[in-house]
Scaffold this active site. Structure first.
Site: not given
Ligand code: BGC
Length: 760
Positions: A232
């Protein structure tokens, strides 16, 4: 490109190039190696539409992305209980990705709704693992049918926003297996996602991103995942440990900082270069899969996709209440000839999506007020204004007047953006006070009140008994207004069912005592009793149960049958039931099958969803719905042997209207044949020996020849202890205790008994 060629390519890369390949080039791209013909590819959020950012990049939904189409969020899509629909929506999103050059969409988000407080529940599917697995697998299949990847997220046990980047989810093995892993397991085994996104949090103290146990042993070795794992955004604590554990791609770029650590670790002999090679191979395998299957003819047809967003939402809306008058006429669908008042800001500017990384820059939003223009004349009053929880007296007075003058008032209520979002959790389940007050004031002057809700997770409805109808639209995407109008006026018969429980009070929720409480530790003390598993087992009253939803027609069930009455854990059970539309209009029913263990020794929920099918029926039409249940429908996770295990016993196969209402049930007997026989020890209790025929014989002979036990038995017939009491007491007595109670019993005799009984 086949794996051999990819390996060959990786062998031509320098260590620096390989370390670089293991992290993003920027916020949204993988790295290119031009001299070897390796292109950079783009990944984008997701999950319910395209959030493709051009320049200013962020992962919190702060900066704009390209104009796109916002489809219903996970909370809504799950309520459709329609796999074909989810797959269709996936195909449309996949096509958009192809047209926009996006190689992988970052979703679906499949974490379990442990508490209705989780700020991100609007993106997630359900409190039920099976429903989540089935619906998300369908979405994955749809997207990937267009040769675009998905990234199932957030793996694993990421069920709160509070301190999501450091918090440890402290969960026992059985709960992880039966609840939190199931959506990922189902998605990986049946949907074959190209990528998996590991979550920020720790599990029992270890960062998921550094857990070989989860990223490699479970995901790859046990479930057969063959894509790459990406972090993530920023979920990297120790890059070298993460790479060793199986986190292939760090996202976004660390600007070379962590790549340098990889190079250094290899040079110092701390990290085997083969691990770096392997991560590159996995990433490139997916990069080439996308590049070699580009569809240059794909188009992003926003007008068409807006219509899809509407037709998907039509299947998601849940009718929660629909009272009838003294003549038996229901308030919904509305009659176009009536004098109708639309009240509430969300009639004009609906809340249709959540905040954070999934935020779509919608090219168009269709409100109910706009959509109703072609259907009926309505009067409108705004009623309340903005996100702030402050009543606006003028708007309120105007709304009450407007409602009073009408035949029916439809109030468009819901949660403002600030009440639920990625990045933080809710602290209560209430609508803004000003909205609750407005609804109550309108109920005082108007007897026909319909409330349409726009929210990503359950709310408390203090006015539930005062209004005539409640329509749950969830966060229904940019075309939500159009879908609402079709449902309100009966062009579409509502067929959504709640994929989560609406509890009476926050205090009733299964993890109320622990959720959001620990600083860096989230204790999952409720175990497997999540959502309806808790409310049904405790026989609690709720506002609306899991699986609940009404229709403008009625359905009758009959003829529940199974193909056998006894089965072993290696067999499947075929269940069939007839469902008939017994009302006056066509409609869709979600046929729900639950399995209920009878007198389980293992603590288990009263019932668990193990099958669902959505079917369409014309009036008087009858269809037979068939389900196939395998071992998993009956099994628990056995923590002694670390495997799925069907406890012997009777199970009810229940066809239910929702998690609380059983319509038909039939019993079957299941038998375990796979569990290895546990060896007896001196600490095995007598109750277990009593169920073993060989042991019964040995103990029978032993007791028969023993004078003192005879005396005990005789006196028990007359005095304080009955033979039943004696037997009950003996049940939980370990074998070694016989030395104290049975004269002549010795350790040699105990060991002799054990050696005889432990022979296979
Ligand atoms: C989120 C993800 C997301 C990623 C990219 C993170 O903060 O938890 O779900 O895909 O950011 O935006």
């Amino acid at each position: 490109m086949d794996m051999e060629k990819i390996r060959e390519l990786v062998s031509q890369m320098t260590l620096e190039e390989k370390a670089g390949m293991c992290s993003g080039a920027d916020f949204w791209h993988t790295k290119a190696v031009e001299r070897l013909g390796i292109s950079a590819v783009m990944v984008s959020d997701g999950p319910h539409g395209l959030r493709k950012q051009d320049e200013a990049s962020d992962h919190l939904g702060i900066n704009d992305s390209i104009k796109a189409v916002c489809f219903p969020a996970g909370c809504a899509l799950a309520s459709s209980f329609d796999r074909n629909l989810a797959e269709h929506m996936g195909r449309v999103i996949g096509e958009e990705c192809q047209a926009e050059g996006v190689s992988t969409i970052l979703g679906p988000a499949v974490n379990i709704k442990r508490s209705p407080l989780c700020g991100r529940n609007f993106e997630y599917y359900s409190e039920d693992p099976y429903a989540t697995a089935e619906m998300s697998t369908a979405l994955i299949r749809g997207v990937q049918s267009k040769n675009v990847g998905t990234s199932v997220k957030h793996f694993l046990a990421n069920n709160q926003e509070k301190r999501r980047m450091t918090s440890s989810s402290d969960v026992d093995e059985r709960t992880l297996r039966e609840i939190y892993m199931v959506p990922f397991e189902g998605a990986v085994k049946n949907g074959k996602p190209w990528t998996v996104m590991n979550s920020y949090n720790r599990i029992n103290g270890t960062y998921v991103g550094e857990s070989k146990q989860y990223l490699t042993d479970l995901l790859r070795d046990e479930w057969g995942f063959d894509g790459y794992v990406m972090s993530d955004w920023g979920a990297v604590n120790d890059r070298v440990e993460a790479l060793k554990a199986g986190m292939d791609l760090e996202m976004p770029s660390s600007n070379g900082v962590n790549d340098a650590l990889i190079v250094k670790a290899v040079q110092e002999g701390i990290l085997d270069e083969a691990v770096v090679n392997q991560a590159c191979e996995r990433i490139l395998n997916i990069v080439f899969r996308y590049m070699e299957n580009r569809d240059e003819n794909a188009v992003f047809d926003m007008v068409k996709d807006h219509e899809t967003a509407s037709s998907v939402e039509e299947e998601c809306i849940v009718l929660l209440k629909n009272d009838s008058d003294e003549n038996g006429k229901h308030i919904l669908p509305l009659n176009r000839e009536q004098k109708i008042a639309f009240i509430g800001k969300y009639a004009e500017a609906p809340r249709y999506q959540g905040g954070g990384s999934s935020h779509i820059n919608s090219w168009k939003v269709e409100s109910a007020l706009e959509a109703v223009k072609d259907i009926a004349n309505v009067v409108y009053a705004k009623g309340f204004d903005d996100a702030a929880d402050k009543a606006d007296e003028t708007l309120e007075v105007e709304a009450v007047h407007t409602a009073k003058d009408a035949d029916v008032a439809v109030i468009f209520a819901g949660l403002p953006d600030s009440f639920e979002s990625e990045g933080y959790d809710r602290t209560h389940l209430n609508l803004p006070d000003c909205q609750n007050r407005l609804i109550e004031k309108i109920c005082n002057v108007q007897k026909n009140v319909v409330v349409v809700l726009h929210n990503g997770s359950p709310v408390i409805m203090p006015w539930k008994d005062s209004v005539s109808a409640i329509v749950e639209a969830y966060l229904g995407g940019q075309a939500v207004g159009k879908a609402e109008i079709k449902v309100l006026f009966g062009e579409v018969n509502p067929s959504g069912r709640l994929s989560e429980t609406f509890p009476n009070r926050l205090e009733d929720t299964p993890c109320y005592l622990t959720y959001g409480k620990g600083k860096d530790h989230a204790e999952y003390q409720e175990g497997v009793f999540v959502g309806y598993r808790y409310y049904t087992t405790r026989d609690m009253d709720v506002q609306y149960p899991f699986g609940y939803g009404l229709s403008y027609t009625t359905f009758g069930y009959s003829n529940l049958m199974t193909d056998k009455t006894e089965l072993t854990d290696t067999e499947t059970l075929t269940v069939s039931v007839d469902v008939e539309n017994t009302g006056y209009c066509s409609g869709k029913e979600v046929v729900q099958l639950y399995v209920a263990p009878v007198n389980s020794e293992v603590p288990r929920p009263v019932r668990e969803l193990k099958g669902f099918e959505k079917i369409a029926l014309e009036p008087d039409e009858k269809k037979t719905v068939t389900f196939t249940l395998d071992e998993r429908a009956f099994a628990v996770w056995n923590t002694d042997f670390h495997c799925w295990d069907v406890p012997d016993g009777v199970y009810l196969i229940q066809i239910c209207r929702n998690a609380q209402e059983v319509i038909l049930e039939v019993a079957v007997q299941a038998k375990n044949t796979k569990r290895p026989r546990q060896k007896y020890t001196a600490n095995t209790c007598m109750g277990e020996f009593f169920t073993d025929p060989k042991a019964q014989q040995i103990f029978g002979q032993m007791m028969a020849g023993n004078e003192q036990t005879k005396e005990m038995e005789e006196s028990s017939q007359s005095e304080a202890i009955s033979p039943e009491m004696l037997a009950a007491m003996m049940q939980d007595m370990p074998l070694r205790q016989l030395i104290s109670f049975v004269p002549g019993m010795t350790w040699d005799a105990v060991n002799e008994i054990l050696s005889v009984l432990n022979v296979d």
